[in-house]
Write a protein that holds these residues in place. Structure first.
Motif: not given
Ligand SMILES: *Cc1c(COP(=O)(O)O)cnc(C)c1O
Length: 379
Positions: A87-89, A113-115, A160-162
């Motif tokens: 259900v989404g990332a 970082y993403y919250d 790691v968010n890229s």
């Molecule tokens: C928007 C976002 C998500 C969330 O993704 P969803 O598919 O809406 O749950 C996760 N990580 C980052 C970095 C985002 O910007």
């Protein structure tokens, strides 16, 4: 969960609604995704795709995800065992951390970082170890020594968010090699958040960490349809990873949500197979929107950092005579009729982010122009 409160996005969006300010805070587009994808969802509902789909995701979507990873990156995943629809990332992040981080384990995260990372690390009972991204020659990056120092005997995972939200940094191969080297040396699992995989600009190129030597077997990769197809309200995301990790993540996922929306899964399968040219159009249009917002913010007196990807610009508020982004963000709707997000909430070392606010440019040109016009009076 004491101390987590309401997410900053909800708070700032509520502020925008209450004051009628232009919302450049939360990162959602104000135009729709590909029309045929929207139609595919409607058709799926009409055709009766309205009951629980299989827990790991509908087969056609898992196949489309595996095909996308293979065609774009040369990464091969077995759809039945190595792909999981979430259900989404956001759920991918939650389930991965709950599955793979034990109480007391340390998780390295790049800040800002993403919250949801911080919240989910806390729910897992794990400990976050921040490594700060700082501007170097106009772009945010990390100090390899600081990263090395953050990894210790209790470190289990690295997130790691890229392309990176909110700095817009797209990690280079050299940066990824540093990360991969540490993962292999210390036997770490990498969780990669690649939701902006298509949204890179100029000559920046998204390289999945899993493509580096020794990394496929230790990487849990997350992505989503929300950002790529401008459908953030659909919440269809996915995990690709070696089978034992997918099994672990699915074990948690089944008790969080069991499965994800049946009609939207079908529509996203359609989109992955047919609408990548549309995504390329989105990418190009975001590149010009980025430039539009940046020139406006520069003219208004902010110092900006040109993002290499994502929806966001980090703006330094100090040239305008402000020092605290949270104070400014709360006053900005009154002062200028615009909403931004204070970046400091994405840091453990608040000092490193105090003077940044984040603006989103995934908005119609006239909305960006109107916001910029209003910000001009700020100085
Ligand atoms: C928007 C976002 C998500 C969330 O993704 P969803 O598919 O809406 O749950 C996760 N990580 C980052 C970095 C985002 O910007």
């Amino acid at each position: 969960m004491q101390g987590f409160g309401t997410t900053i996005f909800a708070e700032m969006t509520a502020l925008a609604v209450r004051t009628g300010a232009i919302n450049l805070g939360q990162g959602f587009p104000d135009t729709d995704g590909p029309p045929a994808m929207l139609e595919a969802a409607i058709e799926a509902i009409r055709a009766g795709a309205n009951q629980y789909p299989p827990g790991p995701g509908v087969p056609e979507l898992r196949e489309a995800i595996a095909a996308q990873r293979l065609e774009r990156y040369g990464l091969s995943y077995e759809p039945a065992a190595e792909v999981l629809v979430t259900v989404g990332a956001t759920e991918g992040i939650a389930a991965s951390l709950l599955a793979l981080a034990e109480p007391g384990d340390e998780v390295v995260v790049f800040e800002p970082y993403y919250d949801s990372y911080a919240a989910m690390i806390a729910l897992a009972g794990a400990v976050r170890k921040p490594v700060t991204l700082r501007p170097v020659e106009g772009r945010f990056t990390f100090d390899p020594d600081e990263l090395r120092a953050a990894v210790g005997p209790r470190t289990r995972l690295i997130l790691v968010n890229s392309p990176h939200n909110p700095t817009g940094t797209v990690f280079t191969r050299t940066e990824l090699e540093t990360i991969a080297g540490l993962c292999v040396e210390h036997d770490l699992i990498a969780i990669t958040d690649e939701v902006y995989e298509y949204l890179t600009f100029d000559d920046a190129q998204h390289i999945p960490l899993a493509t580096l030597p020794g990394m496929r077997e230790r990487t849990v990769a997350l992505s989503s349809s929300g950002k790529s197809f401008s459908a953030t309200g659909w919440k269809i995301g996915w995990v690709t990873a070696p089978a034992p990790y997918v099994r672990a993540v699915q074990t948690v996922k089944q008790f969080l949500t069991y499965t994800a929306s049946a009609p939207y899964q079908r529509a996203v399968a359609y989109a992955l197979q047919n609408e990548l040219p549309w995504v390329e159009g989105l990418r190009k249009s975001l590149e010009t929107k980025r430039d539009r917002l940046i020139s406006g913010l520069d003219a208004a007196g902010f110092t900006t950092y040109r993002p290499q990807g994502t929806y966001f610009v980090q703006a330094d508020i100090r040239p305008l005579g402000f020092t605290d982004g949270a104070e400014l963000a709360r006053a900005l709707p009154e002062k200028a009729g615009v909403v931004a997000v204070p970046s400091q909430v994405f840091y453990d070392r608040t000092e490193a982010g105090r003077h940044f606010v984040r603006f989103a440019f995934c908005k119609r040109d006239e909305v960006i122009d109107a916001a910029v016009e209003r910000l001009r009076g700020l100085a």
